[in-house]
Design a protein around this motif. Structure first.
Motif, PDB file in Angstrom:
ATOM      1  N   PHE A 260      -7.291 -37.037   9.757  1.00  0.00           N
ATOM      2  CA  PHE A 260      -6.077 -37.007  10.390  1.00  0.00           C
ATOM      3  C   PHE A 260      -6.319 -37.675  11.469  1.00  0.00           C
ATOM      4  O   PHE A 260      -4.708 -38.410  12.494  1.00  0.00           O
ATOM      5  N   GLY A 261      -7.573 -37.867  12.632  1.00  0.00           N
ATOM      6  CA  GLY A 261      -8.052 -38.856  13.630  1.00  0.00           C
ATOM      7  C   GLY A 261      -6.862 -39.750  13.449  1.00  0.00           C
ATOM      8  O   GLY A 261      -6.454 -41.014  14.412  1.00  0.00           O
TER       9      GLY A 261
ATOM     10  N   LEU B  56      -5.698 -44.710   4.780  1.00  0.00           N
ATOM     11  CA  LEU B  56      -4.584 -44.468   5.044  1.00  0.00           C
ATOM     12  C   LEU B  56      -3.780 -45.142   6.101  1.00  0.00           C
ATOM     13  O   LEU B  56      -2.376 -45.134   5.585  1.00  0.00           O
ATOM     14  N   ARG B  57      -4.135 -46.023   6.578  1.00  0.00           N
ATOM     15  CA  ARG B  57      -3.116 -47.012   7.501  1.00  0.00           C
ATOM     16  C   ARG B  57      -2.368 -48.481   6.763  1.00  0.00           C
ATOM     17  O   ARG B  57      -1.425 -48.355   6.997  1.00  0.00           O
ATOM     18  N   GLY B  58      -3.313 -48.052   5.558  1.00  0.00           N
ATOM     19  CA  GLY B  58      -2.282 -49.256   4.373  1.00  0.00           C
ATOM     20  C   GLY B  58      -0.882 -48.051   4.027  1.00  0.00           C
ATOM     21  O   GLY B  58      -0.385 -49.105   3.446  1.00  0.00           O
ATOM     22  N   GLN B  59      -1.826 -47.509   3.755  1.00  0.00           N
ATOM     23  CA  GLN B  59      -0.587 -46.493   3.356  1.00  0.00           C
ATOM     24  C   GLN B  59       0.557 -46.227   3.896  1.00  0.00           C
ATOM     25  O   GLN B  59       1.901 -46.265   3.184  1.00  0.00           O
ATOM     26  N   VAL B  60       0.339 -46.047   4.881  1.00  0.00           N
ATOM     27  CA  VAL B  60       1.854 -45.904   5.727  1.00  0.00           C
ATOM     28  C   VAL B  60       2.631 -46.790   5.582  1.00  0.00           C
ATOM     29  O   VAL B  60       3.637 -46.931   6.161  1.00  0.00           O
ATOM     30  N   GLU B  61       1.688 -48.033   5.832  1.00  0.00           N
ATOM     31  CA  GLU B  61       2.621 -49.558   5.675  1.00  0.00           C
ATOM     32  C   GLU B  61       3.372 -49.266   4.574  1.00  0.00           C
ATOM     33  O   GLU B  61       4.086 -50.342   4.733  1.00  0.00           O
TER      34      GLU B  61
ATOM     35  N   LEU C 156      -2.501 -43.853  14.362  1.00  0.00           N
ATOM     36  CA  LEU C 156      -0.753 -44.317  14.232  1.00  0.00           C
ATOM     37  C   LEU C 156       0.328 -43.575  15.190  1.00  0.00           C
ATOM     38  O   LEU C 156       1.151 -44.084  14.827  1.00  0.00           O
ATOM     39  N   ARG C 157       0.184 -42.918  15.003  1.00  0.00           N
ATOM     40  CA  ARG C 157       1.409 -41.406  15.607  1.00  0.00           C
ATOM     41  C   ARG C 157       1.211 -41.879  16.879  1.00  0.00           C
ATOM     42  O   ARG C 157       2.653 -42.762  18.156  1.00  0.00           O
ATOM     43  N   ASP C 158      -0.226 -42.597  18.049  1.00  0.00           N
ATOM     44  CA  ASP C 158      -0.192 -42.787  18.993  1.00  0.00           C
ATOM     45  C   ASP C 158       0.257 -44.296  18.962  1.00  0.00           C
ATOM     46  O   ASP C 158       1.266 -44.987  20.006  1.00  0.00           O
ATOM     47  N   ALA C 159       0.436 -45.069  18.595  1.00  0.00           N
ATOM     48  CA  ALA C 159       0.789 -46.571  18.336  1.00  0.00           C
ATOM     49  C   ALA C 159       2.552 -46.308  17.972  1.00  0.00           C
ATOM     50  O   ALA C 159       3.196 -47.865  18.365  1.00  0.00           O
TER      51      ALA C 159
END
Length: 303
Positions: A152-153, A119-124, A158-161
């Motif tokens: 979702f966590g 998921l982080r990779g998809q966001v990036e 990533l939202r907090d970051a």
């Protein structure tokens, strides 16, 4: 009904968190191919310049909410690339919402269940394609009924970051929404819904409004041939309402959706400048109580 000069603000506004948008938005998926079937093998790619022109015209008409995803791509077109090319540097009031969860490899093969790391990779990937340092809204697209807490966590982190401003969920149950809201604020639910489409979601739609969560239907104007982009055969009751307003059946479908509550948004997609103007104009269509009764009955029949 006339479409000339009608602005997206005619549909009213809603806030996704602290981001105020016009309730008529734009879905980018149908920009990719000539017939709007983004993932169909052998689909003919759209004209790139025309797609870019549609996006720019949408913004001129007041559309400031665009729905996209990194997995919206065909053999020659990427929705995010088209958005970047057409609209960057982005207007200050433009909200771009994207989705993660499912993914697609370069050949188009689907990955249905992304891990938190993926998921982080998809966001990036969305950040790179759109040319942004943060994403306005990221929806976790869900397949199945399993717990979404871990995934979702990961997005909440990533939202907090600072990589994501607001979070939403897509293709979910009320239980999924409750699970997500226990982890972080949720600004929108994006589910399949429209006249005759998922009437069992009626209560869920109302509950979202009571919780201050936007409900964003997809495939709301495509009727019985949702995935292929066709509208099938519209019922006589719907066509009669359309005639009374000098409108199209698609415009009535959009107007009915917006009448379901001030928190209900619309993201119709098209690769046609003419259809774009008609979709935006539908935000000014006001249905009477009697017309809503007729359409609601049609909806409950699943027609």
């Amino acid at each position: 009904m006339t479409e000339k000069t009608i602005h997206a603000a005619a549909a009213g506004t809603w806030k996704l968190g602290d981001l105020e948008i016009n309730r008529i938005g734009f879905g980018a998926m149908r920009l990719l191919t000539q017939d709007g079937t983004a993932f169909a093998p052998g689909a003919v790619p759209s004209d790139r310049n025309r797609a870019i022109g549609v996006l720019r015209r949408a913004v001129e008409l007041g559309v400031n909410h665009i729905d996209t995803a990194a997995f919206y791509f065909s053999s020659l077109r990427s929705a995010n690339e088209l958005i970047n090319r057409a609209l960057a540097p982005y207007p200050d009031d433009l909200v771009i919402a994207t989705k993660v969860g499912p993914g697609r490899g370069p050949s188009g093969d689907w990955l249905d269940h992304a891990t938190p790391e993926q998921l982080r990779g998809q966001v990036e990937e969305n950040l790179r394609q759109l040319g942004r340092d943060h994403l306005d809204v990221v929806n976790l697209r869900v397949l199945g009924t399993d717990s979404i807490a871990e995934r979702f966590g990961a997005l909440a982190e990533l939202r907090d970051a600072g990589l994501i401003r607001h979070l939403g969920v897509s293709n979910v149950t009320p239980e999924h929404l409750a699970e997500a809201r226990a982890i972080a604020p949720v600004v929108c639910v994006q589910n399949q819904y429209g006249i005759g489409i998922r009437p069992e979601y009626d209560t869920f739609v109302r509950d979202c409004g009571e919780q201050g969560v936007a409900f964003v239907p997809f495939y709301s104007i495509a009727g019985t041939r949702r995935e292929t982009g066709g509208s099938g055969t519209d019922h006589a009751e719907l066509l009669a309402v359309a005639r009374a307003h000098g409108a199209s059946a698609v415009q009535v479908r959009l107007a009915w959706t917006l009448h379901q509550g001030p928190h209900v948004l619309a993201i119709p997609g098209t690769g046609s400048p003419e259809h774009l103007a008609a979709n935006v104009a539908a935000g000014s269509l006001r249905l009477t109580a009697d017309e809503l009764d007729v359409l609601n009955a049609l909806h409950r029949r699943g027609a």
